[in-house]
Design a protein around this motif. Structure first.
Motif, mmCIF file in Angstrom:
data_model
loop_
_atom_site.group_PDB
_atom_site.id
_atom_site.type_symbol
_atom_site.label_atom_id
_atom_site.label_comp_id
_atom_site.label_asym_id
_atom_site.label_seq_id
_atom_site.Cartn_x
_atom_site.Cartn_y
_atom_site.Cartn_z
ATOM 1 N N PHE A 73 0.792 -1.291 -0.043
ATOM 2 C CA PHE A 73 0.062 0.055 -0.122
ATOM 3 C C PHE A 73 0.795 1.374 -0.093
ATOM 4 C CE2 PHE A 73 0.934 -0.349 4.393
ATOM 5 C CZ PHE A 73 1.006 0.835 5.033
ATOM 6 N N ALA A 74 2.162 1.284 0.073
ATOM 7 C CA ALA A 74 3.014 2.338 0.118
ATOM 8 C C ALA A 74 4.444 2.321 -0.207
ATOM 9 C CB ALA A 74 2.883 2.916 1.692
ATOM 10 N N ASP A 75 5.147 3.129 -0.617
ATOM 11 C CA ASP A 75 6.415 3.277 -1.149
ATOM 12 C C ASP A 75 7.269 4.303 -0.180
ATOM 13 O OD1 ASP A 75 8.800 2.776 -2.456
ATOM 14 O OD2 ASP A 75 8.409 4.287 -4.265
ATOM 15 N N PRO A 76 7.315 4.067 1.059
ATOM 16 C CA PRO A 76 8.009 5.087 2.027
ATOM 17 C C PRO A 76 9.376 4.685 2.041
ATOM 18 C CG PRO A 76 7.066 3.284 3.157
ATOM 19 C CD PRO A 76 6.868 2.749 1.747
ATOM 20 N N ILE A 77 10.179 5.782 2.439
ATOM 21 C CA ILE A 77 11.529 5.656 3.081
ATOM 22 C C ILE A 77 11.272 4.910 4.135
ATOM 23 C CG2 ILE A 77 13.469 6.654 3.977
ATOM 24 C CD1 ILE A 77 12.813 9.163 2.165
ATOM 25 N N THR A 99 15.415 -3.742 0.374
ATOM 26 C CA THR A 99 16.018 -3.073 -0.803
ATOM 27 C C THR A 99 15.500 -3.894 -1.800
ATOM 28 O OG1 THR A 99 17.969 -2.331 0.107
ATOM 29 C CG2 THR A 99 18.127 -2.963 -2.202
ATOM 30 N N GLN A 100 15.223 -5.337 -1.946
ATOM 31 C CA GLN A 100 14.580 -6.044 -2.870
ATOM 32 C C GLN A 100 13.370 -5.840 -3.172
ATOM 33 O OE1 GLN A 100 15.054 -10.335 -1.698
ATOM 34 N NE2 GLN A 100 17.363 -9.916 -1.492
ATOM 35 N N LYS A 101 12.590 -5.003 -1.897
ATOM 36 C CA LYS A 101 11.063 -4.700 -2.234
ATOM 37 C C LYS A 101 10.988 -3.443 -2.885
ATOM 38 C CE LYS A 101 8.082 -6.774 -0.885
ATOM 39 N NZ LYS A 101 7.312 -8.272 -1.365
ATOM 40 N N GLY A 102 11.941 -2.960 -3.152
ATOM 41 C CA GLY A 102 12.184 -1.572 -3.663
ATOM 42 C C GLY A 102 12.074 -0.344 -2.888
ATOM 43 N N PHE A 103 12.198 -0.519 -1.771
ATOM 44 C CA PHE A 103 12.359 0.688 -0.723
ATOM 45 C C PHE A 103 13.582 1.246 -0.625
ATOM 46 C CE2 PHE A 103 8.983 -2.210 1.654
ATOM 47 C CZ PHE A 103 8.008 -1.573 1.190
ATOM 48 N N ARG A 104 13.607 2.383 -0.445
ATOM 49 C CA ARG A 104 14.740 3.298 0.034
ATOM 50 C C ARG A 104 15.180 3.009 1.560
ATOM 51 N NH1 ARG A 104 17.547 7.940 -1.924
ATOM 52 N NH2 ARG A 104 18.724 8.978 -0.032
ATOM 53 N N MET A 105 16.202 2.221 1.521
ATOM 54 C CA MET A 105 16.421 1.724 2.888
ATOM 55 C C MET A 105 17.583 2.735 3.662
ATOM 56 S SD MET A 105 14.374 -0.767 3.243
ATOM 57 C CE MET A 105 14.886 -1.553 4.824
ATOM 58 N N THR A 106 17.617 3.166 4.673
ATOM 59 C CA THR A 106 18.474 4.129 5.580
ATOM 60 C C THR A 106 18.502 3.478 6.664
ATOM 61 O OG1 THR A 106 16.629 5.549 6.258
ATOM 62 C CG2 THR A 106 17.472 5.884 4.126
ATOM 63 N N VAL A 125 24.255 -4.286 0.843
ATOM 64 C CA VAL A 125 22.662 -4.600 0.911
ATOM 65 C C VAL A 125 21.721 -3.775 0.534
ATOM 66 C CG1 VAL A 125 23.260 -6.496 2.630
ATOM 67 C CG2 VAL A 125 22.480 -4.252 3.468
ATOM 68 N N GLY A 126 22.192 -2.399 0.055
ATOM 69 C CA GLY A 126 21.389 -1.211 -0.426
ATOM 70 C C GLY A 126 21.201 -0.312 0.624
ATOM 71 N N ILE A 127 21.576 -0.192 1.729
ATOM 72 C CA ILE A 127 21.525 1.165 2.396
ATOM 73 C C ILE A 127 21.993 2.400 1.711
ATOM 74 C CG2 ILE A 127 22.205 2.284 4.568
ATOM 75 C CD1 ILE A 127 20.111 0.071 5.254
ATOM 76 N N ARG A 128 20.786 3.271 1.635
ATOM 77 C CA ARG A 128 21.076 4.289 0.872
ATOM 78 C C ARG A 128 21.973 5.641 1.516
ATOM 79 N NH1 ARG A 128 17.459 4.033 -3.399
ATOM 80 N NH2 ARG A 128 18.443 6.171 -4.202
ATOM 81 N N ASP A 168 26.315 7.292 1.751
ATOM 82 C CA ASP A 168 25.786 8.388 1.985
ATOM 83 C C ASP A 168 25.805 8.811 3.541
ATOM 84 O OD1 ASP A 168 25.151 10.883 1.192
ATOM 85 O OD2 ASP A 168 23.074 10.530 1.021
ATOM 86 N N PHE A 169 26.038 9.716 4.191
ATOM 87 C CA PHE A 169 25.709 10.123 5.333
ATOM 88 C C PHE A 169 25.121 11.367 5.761
ATOM 89 C CE2 PHE A 169 30.159 11.488 5.324
ATOM 90 C CZ PHE A 169 30.338 12.350 6.371
ATOM 91 N N GLN A 170 24.428 11.470 7.096
ATOM 92 C CA GLN A 170 23.841 12.759 7.369
ATOM 93 C C GLN A 170 24.241 12.680 8.971
ATOM 94 O OE1 GLN A 170 19.608 12.204 6.674
ATOM 95 N NE2 GLN A 170 19.394 12.441 8.984
ATOM 96 N N ILE A 171 24.269 14.179 9.484
ATOM 97 C CA ILE A 171 24.666 14.381 10.719
ATOM 98 C C ILE A 171 23.275 14.706 11.352
ATOM 99 C CG2 ILE A 171 25.705 15.578 12.555
ATOM 100 C CD1 ILE A 171 27.742 13.846 10.957
ATOM 101 N N ASN A 172 22.871 14.116 12.643
ATOM 102 C CA ASN A 172 21.840 14.589 13.385
ATOM 103 C C ASN A 172 22.128 15.142 14.723
ATOM 104 O OD1 ASN A 172 20.055 13.321 11.449
ATOM 105 N ND2 ASN A 172 19.525 11.741 12.586
ATOM 106 N N THR A 173 21.597 16.279 15.078
ATOM 107 C CA THR A 173 22.155 16.718 16.358
ATOM 108 C C THR A 173 20.598 17.280 17.431
ATOM 109 O OG1 THR A 173 23.988 17.898 15.292
ATOM 110 C CG2 THR A 173 23.030 18.758 17.297
ATOM 111 N N THR A 174 20.590 16.670 18.348
ATOM 112 C CA THR A 174 19.365 17.011 19.586
ATOM 113 C C THR A 174 20.165 18.160 20.191
ATOM 114 O OG1 THR A 174 18.678 14.849 19.734
ATOM 115 C CG2 THR A 174 18.197 16.281 21.239
ATOM 116 N N ILE A 175 19.200 19.145 20.124
ATOM 117 C CA ILE A 175 19.375 20.462 20.891
ATOM 118 C C ILE A 175 18.912 20.620 22.012
ATOM 119 C CG2 ILE A 175 19.216 23.003 20.584
ATOM 120 C CD1 ILE A 175 19.187 22.634 17.466
ATOM 121 N N THR A 176 19.755 20.980 23.129
ATOM 122 C CA THR A 176 19.610 21.435 24.528
ATOM 123 C C THR A 176 20.114 22.534 24.742
ATOM 124 O OG1 THR A 176 21.188 19.922 25.384
ATOM 125 C CG2 THR A 176 18.984 18.729 24.982
#
Length: 371
Positions: A73-77, A99-106, A125-128, A168-176
């Motif tokens: 029913f969906a094609d989400p990340i 990945t085989q199912k066609g999802f963008r896996m992160t 294994v297809g981690i994007r 590919d990588f991104q940086i996450n930051t939790t702000i306090t």
């Protein structure tokens, strides 16, 4: 574009609109806590995760079945998160199947366990994309946040291993309040490391985060921080995303209006087509035991994938239906002209008042005021 987890994944139904007709919106993002086990003990952890086994986690077969159902029913990340997902023995099998199912896996990792071999296998294994959290610009501040000595250096090693595999990588930051002043330096670090994106998260006081609720920035700092973040759009070579900070989408429109700019996909990418709080409207969270929630911070039981399919829950959960009917929102959120693009943080409202439809407690804006 400033879409979570990368570009080229635009939903045809992504425009920020209500769904009072009862028709469910497209599911665009699934955050899946594949395990709650973690080798760190972060002070803000939503799950209060510990370095121990957790009982009753979804089996490999159940995990693959969940991916099968999503594909109907969906094609989400798909964001594989935790805990620390690399501690789940079958994580590569799950990622490969997605990945085989066609999802963008992160995957959201803390970086400390990302060896050269694991980085190579994630790529295979297809981690994007992976995200690595940096909550300080130095080892002293980051390690204090993560509560494990060496976490900062471990994260940097993991990032270098990802770069070696062109992962590919991104940086996450939790702000306090603890790291608020370091935000510019953290962003400079993200640039110097070669990150694709920088996502900031505003603290939601739940899980272990309740213990540091007093470390959350106040409404005025919140507003100033999001204005600063907007100013970085054309100053850094990063895709920027504010998460658990829905006011950003109001501020974006206020600033664009003041600058005489039209908010459109041509000028602001998918920021023009998404909205602040996506919980239950384009985003869903699945816990390590299969419990479905609007997001990881909003601990409302919307059913379990062991008892009903995610498709059924996404389309028919009364809580999801409430979240999609913005006319039900209470207080100034309900009367705000930006409700469709902001919506307020439903988790922060719930933790503050006990009602997930209450007004956002950290918002200075008064509906209808001239901007």
């Amino acid at each position: 574009m400033n879409h979570p987890w990368g570009k080229n994944h635009e939903s045809k139904k992504a425009h920020p609109s209500g769904h009072a007709s009862g028709r469910a919106p497209a599911l665009r993002l699934v955050a899946w806590e594949v395990t709650r086990t973690c080798n760190l003990a972060c002070v803000h952890c939503r799950a209060a995760a510990q370095d121990r086994p957790y009982e009753n986690e979804l089996t490999t077969e159940e995990c693959l079945g969940l991916l099968d159902n999503i594909a109907t029913f969906a094609d989400p990340i798909i964001i594989l998160t935790g805990g620390e997902p690399l501690l789940r023995p079958d994580i590569l099998e799950i990622a490969a199947y997605g990945t085989q199912k066609g999802f963008r896996m992160t995957m959201a990792v803390n970086g400390t366990l990302l060896t050269p071999d694991k980085a190579r296998r994630l790529k295979e294994v297809g981690i994007r994309r992976i995200s690595v959290s940096l909550d300080g610009a130095t080892s002293a501040s980051h390690d204090a946040f993560r509560q494990v000595p060496g976490a900062f250096e471990g994260a940097l090693r993991g990032i270098e291993n990802a770069k070696a595999e062109a992962l590919d990588f991104q940086i996450n930051t939790t702000i306090t309040r603890q790291n608020h002043s370091e935000l510019p330096a953290i962003q400079e670090l993200a640039v110097s490391l070669g990150a694709t994106a920088h996502h900031i998260f505003l603290l939601v006081p739940m899980g272990r985060g309740k213990d540091i609720a007093q470390q959350g920035i106040d409404a005025e700092q919140y507003e100033k921080t999001l204005h600063w973040f907007y100013d970085q759009r054309d100053r850094v070579p990063l895709r920027l995303k504010a998460t658990c900070a829905p006011h950003y989408y109001r501020i974006l429109r206020q600033r664009a209006k003041a600058e005489g700019r039209e908010v459109s996909p041509q000028t602001f990418g998918l920021d023009a087509m998404t909205r602040g709080c996506l919980g239950g409207t384009g985003f869903v969270f699945v816990s390590h035991v299969g419990r479905v929630q609007p997001c990881g911070y909003l601990e409302l039981d919307c059913g379990n994938v062991r008892e009903k399919t995610l498709s059924d829950l996404w389309h028919h959960s009364p809580i999801f239906r409430d979240l999609r009917e913005f006319r039900k929102y209470e207080g100034k959120c309900g009367g705000c002209e930006y409700v469709r693009v902001c919506g307020g943080c439903r988790a922060r409202a719930y933790e503050s008042t006990g009602s997930y439809l209450a007004e956002e407690p950290l918002c200075l804006y008064r509906p209808g005021q001239k901007t």
